[in-house]
Enzyme design. Structure first.
Site, PDB file in Angstrom:
ATOM      1  N   ARG A  70       0.820  -1.223   0.000  1.00  0.00           N
ATOM      2  CA  ARG A  70       0.000   0.000   0.000  1.00  0.00           C
ATOM      3  C   ARG A  70       0.847   1.263   0.000  1.00  0.00           C
ATOM      4  NH1 ARG A  70      -4.157   0.451   2.930  1.00  0.00           N
ATOM      5  NH2 ARG A  70      -3.796   2.520   3.713  1.00  0.00           N
ATOM      6  N   ASP A  78      -3.051   8.314   6.152  1.00  0.00           N
ATOM      7  CA  ASP A  78      -3.119   7.266   7.160  1.00  0.00           C
ATOM      8  C   ASP A  78      -2.679   7.793   8.507  1.00  0.00           C
ATOM      9  OD1 ASP A  78      -3.950   5.392   5.406  1.00  0.00           O
ATOM     10  OD2 ASP A  78      -2.121   4.200   5.415  1.00  0.00           O
TER      11      ASP A  78
END
Ligand code: 9D3
Length: 244
Positions: free
Chosen positions: A158, A173
């Protein structure tokens, strides 16, 4: 990025290529994921990859020859022209716990070999000769290195440029910039079994919403993760939010 996983359970890695962000990244060619099974390099008629520990005791140890040949086969199968030799990572309970920083660094590599142990682990001489880095998930027992390798790979994949869609930005994030827990999230309907969405999120006041979310993150981090909270350098605004 090229990844080759040395594992007795190659089918487990279909989980990564079958679903979600990891499957899309592989389909897009951002990552090639292959496996080599040490069982295919066992020489005896039972295709043994393990044997009893010298010194006695319970359990079995993965032996050097099949693993060494499997690593050699993995290296041969990778395109390493003009590239550094792949780092060899061994997932093991004796490893250093992985964190976001190390994952982001490993995501910069052109190629990796990830070694998964089973039984009590692998012969230490294989580690001495071939392993660059020993990594763990943390202080709990799982049955082998495969799930740990998949966690490492998911977290790395990711971070690869282009792996996330527009609505999945990696630097949004939690942990990307600071070790702060995420705020609570809500979606429709506005009322669920008598429970209303916090009013501020319906107010349209973007500054008030930003402050509410930051405050929730700080309160949760202090409550649930005092270890992380201790490390935080709090701004004046953050100190004021905690004072409220
Ligand atoms: C005698 C104690 N052993 C069995 C309970 C030690 C042991 C051997 C092999 C414990 C776990 C395993 C298999 N685990 C992994 O390969 C592993 C792992 C883990 O168990 N916890 C956290 N990270 C990892 S990475 C690989």
């Amino acid at each position: 990025m090229q990844v080759n996983v040395i594992t007795l359970f190659p089918d487990m890695f279909k989980a990564l290529s079958a679903s979600g962000i990891t499957a899309r990244a592989i389909a897009q060619g951002l990552l090639s994921l292959e496996t080599v099974n040490p069982r295919d390099f066992a020489e005896d008629r039972h295709q043994s990859v393990d044997d009893r520990p010298y010194g006695g005791g319970p359990g079995m140890v993965m032996t050097v020859p099949p693993l060494s040949k499997a690593i050699g086969a993995a290296k041969s199968s990778m395109d390493l022209v003009n590239k550094a030799a792949p780092k060899v990572i061994y997932m093991s309970p004796q490893g250093k716990p992985i964190n976001q920083k190390r994952i982001n660094e490993l995501a910069q590599q052109d190629s990796l070999i990830v070694l998964c142990g089973r039984y009590e682990g692998i012969d230490e001489r294989l580690i001495d000769a071939e392993v660059d880095e020993e990594l763990s998930l943390g202080d709990y027992v799982i049955s082998g290195g495969e799930l740990a390798a998949m966690v490492l790979l998911d977290a790395m994949i990711r971070q690869l440029p282009g792996a996330l869609g527009d609505n999945e930005s990696a630097n949004q994030d939690s942990f990307a910039s600071r070790p702060l827990l995420d705020c609570p999230h809500y979606s429709r309907p506005e009322k669920v079994a008598g429970h209303q969405v916090p009013g501020v999120l319906l107010s349209g006041d973007h500054e008030a919403i930003r402050r509410w979310r930051l405050k929730q993150s700080l309160l949760r981090t202090r409550e649930r993760r005092p270890d992380l909270f201790m490390q935080l350098q709090l701004s004046h605004e953050e100190l004021a939010l905690l004072d409220e």
